[in-house]
Design a protein around this motif. Structure first.
Motif, PDB file in Angstrom:
ATOM      1  N   UNK A 135      55.064   3.339 -17.948  1.00  0.00           N
ATOM      2  CA  UNK A 135      54.776   4.379 -18.859  1.00  0.00           C
ATOM      3  C   UNK A 135      54.346   5.782 -17.934  1.00  0.00           C
ATOM      4  N   UNK A 136      54.236   5.621 -16.638  1.00  0.00           N
ATOM      5  CA  UNK A 136      53.803   6.591 -15.686  1.00  0.00           C
ATOM      6  C   UNK A 136      54.989   7.372 -15.145  1.00  0.00           C
ATOM      7  N   UNK A 137      55.093   8.529 -15.345  1.00  0.00           N
ATOM      8  CA  UNK A 137      56.351   9.507 -15.259  1.00  0.00           C
ATOM      9  C   UNK A 137      56.695   9.565 -13.739  1.00  0.00           C
ATOM     10  N   UNK A 138      55.851   9.710 -13.125  1.00  0.00           N
ATOM     11  CA  UNK A 138      56.007   9.740 -11.747  1.00  0.00           C
ATOM     12  C   UNK A 138      56.727   8.440 -10.993  1.00  0.00           C
ATOM     13  N   UNK A 139      55.749   7.503 -11.530  1.00  0.00           N
ATOM     14  CA  UNK A 139      56.238   5.989 -10.927  1.00  0.00           C
ATOM     15  C   UNK A 139      57.792   5.773 -11.249  1.00  0.00           C
ATOM     16  N   UNK A 140      57.872   5.892 -12.665  1.00  0.00           N
ATOM     17  CA  UNK A 140      59.207   5.832 -13.180  1.00  0.00           C
ATOM     18  C   UNK A 140      60.248   6.498 -12.330  1.00  0.00           C
ATOM     19  N   UNK A 141      60.084   7.915 -12.146  1.00  0.00           N
ATOM     20  CA  UNK A 141      60.993   8.539 -11.505  1.00  0.00           C
ATOM     21  C   UNK A 141      61.209   8.001  -9.934  1.00  0.00           C
ATOM     22  N   UNK A 142      60.171   7.810  -9.303  1.00  0.00           N
ATOM     23  CA  UNK A 142      60.070   7.457  -8.022  1.00  0.00           C
ATOM     24  C   UNK A 142      61.167   6.056  -7.961  1.00  0.00           C
ATOM     25  N   UNK A 143      60.734   5.024  -8.457  1.00  0.00           N
ATOM     26  CA  UNK A 143      61.333   3.713  -8.657  1.00  0.00           C
ATOM     27  C   UNK A 143      62.969   3.867  -8.958  1.00  0.00           C
ATOM     28  N   UNK A 144      63.055   4.826 -10.139  1.00  0.00           N
ATOM     29  CA  UNK A 144      64.546   4.898 -10.246  1.00  0.00           C
ATOM     30  C   UNK A 144      65.521   5.584  -9.206  1.00  0.00           C
ATOM     31  N   UNK A 145      64.727   6.615  -8.427  1.00  0.00           N
ATOM     32  CA  UNK A 145      65.450   7.048  -7.123  1.00  0.00           C
ATOM     33  C   UNK A 145      65.658   6.020  -6.292  1.00  0.00           C
ATOM     34  N   UNK A 146      64.574   5.165  -5.873  1.00  0.00           N
ATOM     35  CA  UNK A 146      64.645   4.092  -4.846  1.00  0.00           C
ATOM     36  C   UNK A 146      65.857   3.134  -5.295  1.00  0.00           C
ATOM     37  N   UNK A 147      65.963   2.382  -6.524  1.00  0.00           N
ATOM     38  CA  UNK A 147      66.796   1.603  -6.872  1.00  0.00           C
ATOM     39  C   UNK A 147      68.162   2.280  -6.965  1.00  0.00           C
ATOM     40  N   UNK A 148      68.235   3.395  -7.378  1.00  0.00           N
ATOM     41  CA  UNK A 148      69.657   4.033  -7.514  1.00  0.00           C
ATOM     42  C   UNK A 148      70.250   4.318  -5.969  1.00  0.00           C
ATOM     43  N   UNK A 149      69.369   4.468  -5.066  1.00  0.00           N
ATOM     44  CA  UNK A 149      70.147   4.557  -3.870  1.00  0.00           C
ATOM     45  C   UNK A 149      70.803   3.242  -3.327  1.00  0.00           C
ATOM     46  N   UNK A 150      70.495   2.249  -3.870  1.00  0.00           N
ATOM     47  CA  UNK A 150      71.062   0.832  -3.469  1.00  0.00           C
ATOM     48  C   UNK A 150      72.149   0.596  -4.503  1.00  0.00           C
ATOM     49  N   UNK A 151      72.580   1.367  -5.395  1.00  0.00           N
ATOM     50  CA  UNK A 151      73.532   1.415  -6.063  1.00  0.00           C
ATOM     51  C   UNK A 151      73.480   0.754  -7.518  1.00  0.00           C
ATOM     52  N   UNK A 152      72.309   0.485  -7.917  1.00  0.00           N
ATOM     53  CA  UNK A 152      71.957   0.048  -9.118  1.00  0.00           C
ATOM     54  C   UNK A 152      72.012   0.931 -10.240  1.00  0.00           C
ATOM     55  N   UNK A 153      72.408   0.659 -11.377  1.00  0.00           N
ATOM     56  CA  UNK A 153      72.354   1.406 -12.674  1.00  0.00           C
ATOM     57  C   UNK A 153      71.101   1.322 -13.261  1.00  0.00           C
ATOM     58  N   UNK A 154      70.192   2.332 -13.584  1.00  0.00           N
ATOM     59  CA  UNK A 154      68.982   2.525 -14.135  1.00  0.00           C
ATOM     60  C   UNK A 154      68.982   3.091 -15.567  1.00  0.00           C
ATOM     61  N   UNK A 178      62.410  -4.616 -14.540  1.00  0.00           N
ATOM     62  CA  UNK A 178      61.260  -4.428 -13.827  1.00  0.00           C
ATOM     63  C   UNK A 178      60.310  -3.690 -14.860  1.00  0.00           C
ATOM     64  N   UNK A 179      59.219  -4.562 -15.013  1.00  0.00           N
ATOM     65  CA  UNK A 179      58.227  -4.256 -16.215  1.00  0.00           C
ATOM     66  C   UNK A 179      56.855  -4.051 -15.954  1.00  0.00           C
ATOM     67  N   UNK A 180      56.403  -3.049 -16.074  1.00  0.00           N
ATOM     68  CA  UNK A 180      54.551  -2.793 -15.661  1.00  0.00           C
ATOM     69  C   UNK A 180      53.960  -3.719 -16.740  1.00  0.00           C
ATOM     70  N   UNK A 181      53.027  -4.179 -16.156  1.00  0.00           N
ATOM     71  CA  UNK A 181      52.427  -5.521 -16.730  1.00  0.00           C
ATOM     72  C   UNK A 181      51.628  -4.990 -17.819  1.00  0.00           C
ATOM     73  N   UNK A 182      51.002  -3.742 -17.612  1.00  0.00           N
ATOM     74  CA  UNK A 182      50.183  -3.149 -18.778  1.00  0.00           C
ATOM     75  C   UNK A 182      50.642  -1.833 -19.174  1.00  0.00           C
ATOM     76  N   UNK A 183      51.169  -1.836 -20.473  1.00  0.00           N
ATOM     77  CA  UNK A 183      51.510  -0.878 -21.101  1.00  0.00           C
ATOM     78  C   UNK A 183      50.919  -0.262 -22.354  1.00  0.00           C
ATOM     79  N   UNK A 184      50.953   1.028 -22.577  1.00  0.00           N
ATOM     80  CA  UNK A 184      50.120   1.387 -23.956  1.00  0.00           C
ATOM     81  C   UNK A 184      50.247   0.489 -25.110  1.00  0.00           C
TER      82      UNK A 184
END
Length: 213
Positions: free
Chosen positions: A12-31, A53-59
């Motif tokens: 749910x956190x936009x910055x964390x979501x964007x950072x993880x997307x960038x990290x995993x896409x660099x390794x060739x994964x489709x996010x 990849x799931x945040x344990x606590x969501x709204x």
């Protein structure tokens, strides 16, 4: 990359979501991304997703409470849970529900990349084994030669359709029964069982011919 995955990132956190997307896409994964359990539900069944990849606590809930509902929607996915509130009880609950990894926030990029890479390798191996099994089953189904599998005690495990064609036996009628008692003439029980027992130990027998009922 050969071991790329389709990953659903639920955060749910936009910055964390964007950072993880960038990290995993660099390794060739489709996010694919979602910010709540409700959004995941809206997607419906997603059989192409190999990892969540799931945040344990969501709204709208906690992972350990909603995993039983999510798993049928993502039937081919492994689950990695991220949390900033680690405790032993929740970790055990998640692992019991089949979570394959549990990662603490703030996320270390190397940690998440290693975890995802390990899961990708495992899934690649599973796909190879499944393809090999399908090929073996196809060979068994189509080969015009008898393929008979017995356990160490001489009980019937399986045989191929060609055996049914020439002998008439159906696997469901004899599976688990003693091959020699059921399918071999009584006059040949003794010597054939002796050869079978000797072969199971030494694996040196060849050129044996025998009748089948």
């Amino acid at each position: 990359m050969n071991e790329a995955l389709e990953i659903l990132l639920v955060e749910d956190d936009g910055d964390t979501r964007a950072n993880l997307t960038d990290i995993l896409e660099l390794d060739g994964h489709c996010i694919h991304v979602a910010s709540s359990f409700a959004e995941v539900r809206q997607f419906g069944m997603q059989s192409a997703i190999g990892l969540v990849v799931l945040d344990r606590r969501l709204p709208d809930g906690n992972a350990e409470d909603l995993l039983p509902e999510l798993k049928p929607l993502l039937p081919n996915a492994d689950f990695v849970v991220m949390t900033g509130y680690a405790d032993l009880e929740s970790t055990i609950a998640a692992l019991r529900l089949g979570v394959v990894d549990y990662i603490l926030k703030p996320i270390n990029p190397d940690v998440i990349r290693r975890s995802v890479a390990r899961i990708a390798r495992q899934k690649s191996t599973e796909r190879q084994l499944l393809n090999e099994q399908r090929f073996a089953n196809q060979v068994l189904a189509t080969a015009e030669a008898i393929v008979l599998v017995l356990d160490i005690n001489g009980r019937i495990v399986r045989f191929n359709p060609f055996f049914t064609r020439i002998a008439g036996w159906k696997l469901e009628d004899v599976q688990g029964r003693d091959w020699f008692d059921v399918c071999i003439p009584s006059t040949d029980h003794g010597w054939l069982r002796e050869i079978f027992t000797r072969t199971a130990v030494s694996a040196e027998t060849s050129g044996v011919l025998n009748p089948v009922l």
